[in-house]
Structure formats: C-alpha cells, structure tokens
Design a protein around this motif. Sequence first.
Motif, PDB file in Angstrom:
ATOM      1  N   UNK A 169      -5.930   1.715  10.390  1.00 21.18           N
ATOM      2  CA  UNK A 169      -4.506   1.963  10.145  1.00 21.18           C
ATOM      3  C   UNK A 169      -4.195   1.868   8.659  1.00 21.18           C
ATOM      4  N   UNK A 170      -4.736   0.853   7.994  1.00 26.97           N
ATOM      5  CA  UNK A 170      -4.509   0.708   6.558  1.00 26.97           C
ATOM      6  C   UNK A 170      -5.086   1.886   5.787  1.00 26.97           C
ATOM      7  N   UNK A 171      -6.275   2.346   6.201  1.00 30.00           N
ATOM      8  CA  UNK A 171      -6.902   3.483   5.530  1.00 30.00           C
ATOM      9  C   UNK A 171      -6.087   4.756   5.743  1.00 30.00           C
ATOM     10  N   UNK A 175      -4.528   6.902   2.851  1.00 27.72           N
ATOM     11  CA  UNK A 175      -4.859   8.318   2.740  1.00 27.72           C
ATOM     12  C   UNK A 175      -3.641   9.207   2.745  1.00 27.72           C
ATOM     13  N   UNK A 176      -2.632   8.865   3.546  1.00 23.38           N
ATOM     14  CA  UNK A 176      -1.417   9.682   3.615  1.00 23.38           C
ATOM     15  C   UNK A 176      -0.705   9.721   2.272  1.00 23.38           C
ATOM     16  N   UNK A 295      -9.990   5.968   0.772  1.00 20.86           N
ATOM     17  CA  UNK A 295      -9.161   5.182   1.689  1.00 20.86           C
ATOM     18  C   UNK A 295     -10.004   4.244   2.543  1.00 20.86           C
ATOM     19  N   UNK A 296     -11.242   4.651   2.832  1.00 22.99           N
ATOM     20  CA  UNK A 296     -12.122   3.794   3.621  1.00 22.99           C
ATOM     21  C   UNK A 296     -12.382   2.475   2.906  1.00 22.99           C
ATOM     22  N   UNK A 301     -10.944  -2.548   3.028  1.00 25.56           N
ATOM     23  CA  UNK A 301     -11.191  -3.868   2.465  1.00 25.56           C
ATOM     24  C   UNK A 301      -9.894  -4.558   2.068  1.00 25.56           C
ATOM     25  N   UNK A 302      -8.916  -3.769   1.646  1.00 19.33           N
ATOM     26  CA  UNK A 302      -7.644  -4.357   1.240  1.00 19.33           C
ATOM     27  C   UNK A 302      -6.897  -4.996   2.381  1.00 19.33           C
ATOM     28  N   UNK A 303      -7.106  -4.503   3.608  1.00 19.32           N
ATOM     29  CA  UNK A 303      -6.380  -5.028   4.753  1.00 19.32           C
ATOM     30  C   UNK A 303      -7.054  -6.261   5.343  1.00 19.32           C
TER      31      UNK A 303
END
Length: 332
Positions: A169-171, A175-176, A295-296, A301-303
């Motif tokens: 979801x975070x990716x 990406x959006x 985004x991957x 990793x950020x989430x």
Amino acid sequence: MTTFHVGLVADPAFPSEVAEQLGDLDPPRVQSHDAWEVDRVSEPFTTGSEDAETAMGRLLKMAQERRWDVVVGMTELPLHDSDGRHLVARTDDEQHVALVSLPALGGLRVRARARRLVRSIVSDMSNPSTAPNDRVTLSHVAGPLRLLLGMVLANRPWLLVPGLKSALVAALATGAVATINSTVWLLASSLSPWRLTAATVAALAIVVCWLIIDGNLWDRPDDESIQARKRSRMYNASTIVSLTVGVTICYVVLFLINLLWALFVLDPAVTGGYIRKSMDHGDLVLLAWFVASAATVGGGLGSGLESDEAIRAAAYSKREEERRGRIADEDS
C-alpha cells in the motif's frame, strides 16, 4: 478378509491438506482380500528434520496408543540419513512405521506422487511376503534441486503478498505520486533498459534482505558438523527463493497498477513537452518500470515491513522452531 488399521499422521498446514486430499487408499488388486481402515490425524509430530528416528519413535507411540497396524507420517521438512543423503521416505518394516518427506517429491503433482508412495508403503507393510525398502533416497545430482523446489512450493510464496500488504500500500501511494512528477519523467527517460533491469534486481534484493534481517529468518547450524551446515544452507536457500518469488509477485502487481495509472492520467505528448523530449506510450511503460523499482524500496522500507506469520512461514527454521515449542508444551 483382513482389515488393516492405517494411521496417516500429517504435520499441520500443507501436509495435512495433502493427507486430506489423497483420496482412495484402498489396497491394490493383488491384495483384494484385505481392507484398509485409514485414520487421518493432523499433529506436529516432527522434532527436527535431521532426526528421522525421533519422529518415527513418536509415530510408533501413536500407533501403539491407537492400535494401528501401520502408521505413515507426512512432513514438509527435508529428511536426511546419517550420510547426509536426502530422503524421500524412511521405513521400519518390523515396527510398521514410515516417514515421508513431501518436499522430496519435487513440489509438482505432490498429491498424486504422495498417494502412490503412501499406497505402496502401506501395501508392502501389510503384505508379509514383501519386504519394503529401509529408505528411499534422492540422487546426488538432481536431488538437492528437486528438494529445494519442493521446499519452495510447499512454502507457497504467493501467500507472502498478504504479509506485505502495508509495504505494498505504501509503495502504491509512493508510485501514484511519483508517476505525475516531472523530475521522475526526466529520470525515467534517461535510463536504458539494462539500467532499469539493474534497478529492479537491486530493489528486490534490498527488500528480500530486509525481510530476512527484520524477521530474523536466517538459519544457523546447530553445531559444526557437515550435516548441520548442509541443512542450514538448504533452509536458507529455500527462504531466499521463497521470499524472492513473493516479493517479485508484489513487484509485478505494483508495476501493472503503476502502468494503468500512468496510461490513465498521462498524455505522452504533454509529458514530452514538459521535459522537452518526444515521448510515446512505450516511454510510459519505462516510466512505470522505474517508478515500481523506486516505490518498492522507498515505500516498502519507509513503511516498515511487518514480519507476520505469512512472512515467517517462508523460513523452514522458523516453522520448525514453532513446532518444537508446541511439542515441548504438549510433553510438559
């Protein structure tokens, strides 16, 4: 007519599913005067993939308690003999006990192969004139690859996707936003396919390594013996391949969604005008490719990647650790 009481004991999860779907286990025609009464039990009877004798001892105890004539155990853990060879099955014709390793069947058509093997073992044990083999081994050349394939498919790595839902979801959100950023357009248009491929490999490797570190999924040998080191290498190989397959599935999903989003919101002519470069729909594919890689790593990793049951299931060492804990609790 002689009735043989057969106990089919399967470890939880995948082995139990296979045991329930074996279907008809009637004796072959040459034994048409016999009848088999099969009891299926789902129970974590294995204490260690390297210790077939201990597992068979537990099976024998269950057979004596439940008055079974023959007992066959099915596990998704790899089995080895004292020489380090990979085993498909280990049998004791005197005690009428057998142990079957499902990963050693190769991962493809497991149910059909397991049915034939179990039927053959029970048939031999219930027929006094036939002496079954003490063990069935895999070849030294193709055996390890076949076992690894079986271990990976038994892990069902596609089920890792739910375990990566927060990262996915975070990716997707990352990406959006990146898809409509002119700086990202410029970067994507400047990258060649081989550099995009390298970025993809790097993104997948980073996430897989983070999952292993964050989930403490790396197996370490119990001792310094050659068998223990080989066993750990096989565990770690299955973990790496399983996680790589699961993460790759997430990556493909992310790429396809990014591509649909780019095709929906972006006009190649307008986008090209912003970066002063001619663009077509093929460039949007490269854009979605680049965004998926960025985004991957960034979104995932950020989430913070959750190491829940779906992720830990990719490691045989973790699954074995949980089984040992359950059995210890039962024994106490």
